[in-house]
Design an enzyme around this catalytic site. Structure first.
Site, mmCIF file in Angstrom:
data_model
loop_
_atom_site.group_PDB
_atom_site.id
_atom_site.type_symbol
_atom_site.label_atom_id
_atom_site.label_comp_id
_atom_site.label_asym_id
_atom_site.label_seq_id
_atom_site.Cartn_x
_atom_site.Cartn_y
_atom_site.Cartn_z
ATOM 1 N N LYS A 188 -3.223 -3.492 -0.806
ATOM 2 C CA LYS A 188 -3.483 -2.407 -1.760
ATOM 3 C C LYS A 188 -2.155 -1.928 -2.339
ATOM 4 C CE LYS A 188 -3.651 2.208 -2.159
ATOM 5 N NZ LYS A 188 -3.284 2.178 -3.528
ATOM 6 N N GLY A 241 5.378 4.276 2.562
ATOM 7 C CA GLY A 241 5.165 5.431 1.696
ATOM 8 C C GLY A 241 5.680 6.696 2.347
ATOM 9 N N SER A 242 5.072 7.808 1.965
ATOM 10 C CA SER A 242 5.567 9.107 2.428
ATOM 11 C C SER A 242 5.213 9.333 3.901
ATOM 12 C CB SER A 242 4.962 10.219 1.574
ATOM 13 O OG SER A 242 3.566 10.166 1.643
ATOM 14 N N THR A 243 6.027 10.117 4.566
ATOM 15 C CA THR A 243 5.787 10.401 5.982
ATOM 16 C C THR A 243 4.465 11.147 6.153
ATOM 17 O OG1 THR A 243 8.115 10.310 6.556
ATOM 18 C CG2 THR A 243 6.726 11.637 7.992
ATOM 19 N N GLU A 263 6.359 2.299 7.574
ATOM 20 C CA GLU A 263 7.733 2.353 7.050
ATOM 21 C C GLU A 263 7.780 3.577 6.147
ATOM 22 O OE1 GLU A 263 10.741 2.321 5.220
ATOM 23 O OE2 GLU A 263 10.197 0.538 4.060
ATOM 24 N N CYS A 297 13.667 4.020 0.219
ATOM 25 C CA CYS A 297 13.482 4.793 1.451
ATOM 26 C C CYS A 297 14.796 5.001 2.195
ATOM 27 C CB CYS A 297 12.452 4.114 2.351
ATOM 28 S SG CYS A 297 12.811 2.387 2.667
ATOM 29 N N GLU A 398 13.219 14.407 1.777
ATOM 30 C CA GLU A 398 13.386 13.180 0.998
ATOM 31 C C GLU A 398 13.066 13.491 -0.464
ATOM 32 O OE1 GLU A 398 10.480 9.865 1.352
ATOM 33 O OE2 GLU A 398 12.232 8.591 1.584
HETATM 34 N N1 LIG Z 1 9.953 6.197 1.977
HETATM 35 C C1 LIG Z 1 9.345 5.436 1.117
HETATM 36 O O1 LIG Z 1 9.473 4.212 1.125
HETATM 37 C C2 LIG Z 1 8.486 6.077 0.084
HETATM 38 C C3 LIG Z 1 8.430 7.441 -0.004
HETATM 39 N N2 LIG Z 1 7.659 8.010 -0.943
HETATM 40 C C4 LIG Z 1 7.678 9.470 -1.015
HETATM 41 O O2 LIG Z 1 6.381 9.958 -1.213
HETATM 42 C C5 LIG Z 1 6.319 10.741 -2.372
HETATM 43 C C6 LIG Z 1 4.982 10.584 -3.027
HETATM 44 O O3 LIG Z 1 4.833 9.249 -3.528
HETATM 45 P P1 LIG Z 1 3.428 8.543 -3.431
HETATM 46 O O4 LIG Z 1 3.392 7.283 -4.180
HETATM 47 O O5 LIG Z 1 2.401 9.551 -3.779
HETATM 48 O O6 LIG Z 1 3.432 8.154 -1.898
HETATM 49 P P2 LIG Z 1 2.213 7.974 -0.936
HETATM 50 O O7 LIG Z 1 2.729 7.957 0.438
HETATM 51 O O8 LIG Z 1 1.153 8.954 -1.311
HETATM 52 O O9 LIG Z 1 1.632 6.541 -1.349
HETATM 53 C C7 LIG Z 1 2.055 5.310 -0.823
HETATM 54 C C8 LIG Z 1 0.861 4.362 -0.791
HETATM 55 O O10 LIG Z 1 -0.143 4.908 0.048
HETATM 56 C C9 LIG Z 1 -1.373 5.056 -0.644
HETATM 57 N N3 LIG Z 1 -2.047 6.242 -0.135
HETATM 58 C C10 LIG Z 1 -1.987 7.510 -0.604
HETATM 59 N N4 LIG Z 1 -2.783 8.317 0.129
HETATM 60 C C11 LIG Z 1 -3.352 7.549 1.078
HETATM 61 C C12 LIG Z 1 -4.259 7.805 2.145
HETATM 62 N N5 LIG Z 1 -4.732 9.007 2.371
HETATM 63 N N6 LIG Z 1 -4.627 6.785 2.948
HETATM 64 C C13 LIG Z 1 -4.124 5.550 2.761
HETATM 65 N N7 LIG Z 1 -3.281 5.237 1.755
HETATM 66 C C14 LIG Z 1 -2.883 6.227 0.924
HETATM 67 C C15 LIG Z 1 -0.947 5.142 -2.095
HETATM 68 O O11 LIG Z 1 -2.018 4.812 -2.951
HETATM 69 C C16 LIG Z 1 0.181 4.148 -2.145
HETATM 70 O O12 LIG Z 1 -0.341 2.836 -2.221
HETATM 71 C C17 LIG Z 1 7.495 10.270 -3.213
HETATM 72 O O13 LIG Z 1 7.929 11.224 -4.089
HETATM 73 C C18 LIG Z 1 8.506 9.949 -2.173
HETATM 74 O O14 LIG Z 1 9.206 11.090 -1.800
HETATM 75 C C19 LIG Z 1 6.912 7.272 -1.805
HETATM 76 C C20 LIG Z 1 6.933 5.914 -1.773
HETATM 77 C C21 LIG Z 1 7.752 5.211 -0.816
#
Ligand SMILES: NC(=O)C1=CN([C@@H]2O[C@H](COP(=O)(O)OP(=O)(O)OC[C@H]3O[C@@H](n4cnc5c(N)ncnc54)[C@H](O)[C@@H]3O)[C@@H](O)[C@H]2O)C=CC1
Ligand code: BAL
Length: 495
Positions: A188, A241-243, A263, A297, A398
Site C-alpha cells: 500500500k 511513516g509517523s510514530t 520504521e 526519517c 520531527e
Molecule cells: N519517519 C518517516 O519515515 C516518516 C515520517 N512521516 C511523518 O509523518 C507526518 C505525516 O505524514 P503522513 O504521510 O500523513 O504519515 P503517516 O504515518 O500518516 O502515513 C504513512 C503511511 O501510512 C498510511 N497510514 C495512515 N494512517 C494509517 C492507519 N491508521 N493504519 C495504517 N496505515 C496508515 C498512510 O496512508 C501512508 O501510506 C509527516 O509530516 C512526517 O512528520 C511521514 C512519512 C515518513
C-alpha cells in the site's frame, strides 16, 4: 520515437487501477482520488481508491499464491525474478525518474540516482540473499542417535505500508526482502505518491512473478492501511511513516499477533567536534538536513557544534543555505525542490512559527521563496534556527522539512546527554578525528545507526533499526531478510 514525457503522459492518461492477482482492476467502490504535482499544485493523475473489500481480494490472491505457485519456486528462481525486476527498473529509469520527480518533487538527479537506481540496487542486494538463507544443525546436549536442525521458512502474506518520501525506493525496501525469502505481498503506497509504485507493478508483471505474489492496493491509510493492519489472514506488517500511526498499527496488530517491523520518526543529532575535518563536517551537516527537502526519517535535524567553532560552522552553513538554489525539480541547476504537499508545507511553516515564539532566531530561510515562478508550488527556503534548546518544540519533534536547529556544546558528556534527550533513536552523526571520541559516542548515543565522518552513508547491506520510539525490528542487511522468515526446529529420533 516517443519522448519520456510522452510515455509518462500515456501512463497518466487513464485512471490508474490497482494490481490484484496479476490483473489491473478498478476499486470495488469505483471511487477515485487525484495526485498533485507539488511543483505547481496541478493534478497529474487519477487513481482508484480501494477499501476493505479490495484488500480482502488482494489478501485472498496473496494467500493462494503463497500456498500455490510461489511455494514451488526455488530460491534461485526467486533470485532470478528479482534480478529481472532490477533490470527492468534500470531499463525504465527515465520514466520512473520522471514520475518520481513530478509526483514527489525530489530534484531529478536525486530521483534518478538515489531513488530509482538505488531501488534497482536494493533489489539486487536481496536477490543475492534468496539462495543463502540456511538453518543450522544442532548437537543435542543428550547426545544419542537423534538429529536436530532448524530450517528457515517464509512467514506468509505480508502487508507493506509505505510513506511518501522516496516512494519507489520505499516500495522496493518493502518488496525485495520478503520476496527473496518466499513471502507474498500486499503493498500500500502513500496516497500522496502512489504513481511510481503503480508503474513498478507493470514491471513486476513483465518480470514474470506469478499472479498474486505482489498486489498493490491504493487509497488512504485510514481505510486501506487499517484494513491491512487488522486483516486476520495477513501474517506480518511492515510500515514506514509517523510514530503516531506506527503505534496505532502495533496496537491493532496485537489482536492477531502479527509480526511487525516499524520504521518511524527521528530527530537525529549530528555532532561536530572542533577537531573534525571541517569541510567534510559542513557538507555532512548541510546535506544531512537539506537533501530531499529534509523529508528523510534519518535527517540530521539537530546539529550540535563545539562552541569554539560554532560561529564558523554556523556562518558557513548559513552561507550555503543562502546560495542553495530552490526551484523546479527538473531544472538541472535546482538543488532543492518543493515539499510533497501543501499540507506538509503548512505543517513545516507552523513549526517555524512555533520556533520563533519559543525564542528561536531564524538565521536564514523561514519562508517560501519570493520567485513568482514558484508561487504555485510548495517550496520553502532552507531554514536554519539558532538559540533553541531541547525543551523547544522544533528541537524535540520531527519536522520532516528543510529546517535545521543549530546548537552549541562544550564537552562530550554534555553533548551525549543532550543528543539522547529525545523520544527518538533512529540515527546520529559525529565528526571528529579522535577515535576515542568516536568510541564514546558510538557506545553512549542511543541511536540505531551512527555515521562517523559522513552523514546519511546508507547502504542496503547495513541494517536500519530505530531505537526507542523510532521503530521496531530492522530493514536492510541480513536482519532485514531474517525478519521475513520464521525458524522451524526439527528433531528426528533415529534410535
Ligand atoms: N519517519 C518517516 O519515515 C516518516 C515520517 N512521516 C511523518 O509523518 C507526518 C505525516 O505524514 P503522513 O504521510 O500523513 O504519515 P503517516 O504515518 O500518516 O502515513 C504513512 C503511511 O501510512 C498510511 N497510514 C495512515 N494512517 C494509517 C492507519 N491508521 N493504519 C495504517 N496505515 C496508515 C498512510 O496512508 C501512508 O501510506 C509527516 O509530516 C512526517 O512528520 C511521514 C512519512 C515518513
Ligand atoms: N503528489 C504529492 C502531493 C499530493 O498528491 O498530495
Amino acid at each position: 520515437m516517443d519522448t519520456v514525457q510522452e510515455r509518462v503522459n500515456q501512463f497518466l492518461s487513464s485512471t490508474r487501477k490497482m494490481f490484484i492477482n496479476g490483473e489491473w482492476v478498478p476499486s470495488n467502490s469505483g471511487k477515485i482520488y487525484e495526485t498533485i504535482n507539488p511543483a505547481n499544485g496541478k493534478v497529474i493523475g487519477k487513481i482508484y481508491e480501494g477499501d476493505k473489500t479490495d484488500v480482502d481480494l488482494a489478501v485472498r490472491a496473496a494467500r493462494a499464491a503463497f500456498k500455490g505457485p510461489w511455494s514451488t519456486y526455488s530460491p534461485a528462481q526467486r533470485s532470478r525474478l528479482l534480478n529481472k525486476l532490477a533490470d527492468l527498473i534500470e531499463d525504465h529509469v527515465d520514466e520512473l525518474t520522471y514520475i518520481e520527480t513530478i509526483d514527489f518533487g525530489s530534484i531529478e538527479p536525486l530521483s534518478r540516482h538515489g531513488w530509482v537506481l538505488g531501488a534497482a540496487e536494493h533489489i539486487r542486494y536481496y536477490a543475492g540473499w534468496a539462495t543463502k538463507l540456511n538453518g543450522e544443525t544442532i548437537e543435542l546436549t543428550t547426545g544419542g542417535n537423534v538429529h536436530a536442525f532448524t530450517k528457515r521458512e517464509p512467514i506468509g502474506v505480508c502487508g507493506q505500508i509505505t510513506s511518501w518520501n522516496f516512494p519507489l525506493l520505499g516500495a522496493c525496501w518493502k518488496l525485495a526482502a520478503p520476496l527473496a525469502a518466499g513471502n507474498t505481498v500486499i503493498l500500500k503506497p502513500s496516497q500522496q505518491t502512489s504513481l511510481s509504485t503503480l508503474y513498478l507493478g507493470q514491471l513486476i508483471k513483465e518480470a514474470g512473478f506469478p499472479d498474486g505474489v505482489v498486489n498493490i492496493v491504493t487509497g488512504p491509510g485510514g481505510t486501506i492501511g487499517e484494513a491491512i493492519t487488522s486483516h486476520p489472514d495477513i501474517d506480518k506488517i511492515a510500515f514506514t511513516g509517523s510514530t503516531s500511526v506506527g503505534k496505532g498499527i502495533m496496537r491493532k496488530a496485537a489482536d492477531t499477533l502479527k509480526k511487525i517491523t516499524l520504521e518511524l520518526g527521528g530527530k537525529s543529532p549530528n555532532i561536530i567536534f572542533a577537531d573534525a575535518d571541517i569541510e567534510k563536517a559542513v557538507q555532512g551537516a548541510f546535506m544531512g538536513i537539506f537533501m530531499n527537502q529534509g523529508q528523510v526519517c534519518a535527517a540530521g535535524s539537530r546539529v550540535y557544534v563545539e562552541r569554539s567553532i560554532y560561529n564558523e560552522i554556523t556562518d558557513r552553513l548559513v552561507k550555503m543555505a543562502k546560495n542553495m538554489k530552490v526551484g523546479d525539480p527538473f531544472d538541472p541547476t535546482s538543488e532543492m525542490g518543493p515539499l510533497v504537499s501543501k499540507e506538509q508545507l503548512e505543517r513545516v511553516k507552523n513549526y517555524i512559527e512555533i520556533a520563533k515564539k519559543e525564542g528561536g532566531r531564524i538565521l536564514v530561510g523561514g519562508q517560501s521563496p519570493s520567485d513568482s515562478n514558484l508561487a504555485d508550488g510548495y517550496y520553502l527556503e532552507p531554514t536554519i534556527i539558532a538559540d533553541l534548546n531541547e525543551n523547544c518544540t522544533a528541537v524535540k519533534e520531527e519536522i520532516f522539512g528543510p529546517v535545521l536547529c543549530i546548537l552549541p556544546f562544550d564537552d562530550i558528556d554534555e553533548v551525549i546527554e543532550r543528543g539522547n534527550l529525545t523520544e527518538y533513536g533512529l540515527a546520529a552523526g559525529v565528526y571528529t578525528k579522535d577515535v576515542n571520541k568516536v568510541y564514546k559516542i558510538v557506545n553512549e548515543l542511543n541511536a540505531g545507526t551512527i555515521w562517523v565522518n559522513g552523514y546519511m552513508n546508507s547502504n542496503s547491506a547495513v541494517p536500519l533499526a530505530g531505537f526507542k520510539q523510532s521503530g521496531v525490528g530492522a530493514e536492510m542487511g541480513y536482519l532485514g531478510i531474517e525478519a521475513y522468515t520464521k525458524t522451524k526446529s526439527v528433531t528426528i529420533d533415529l534410535n
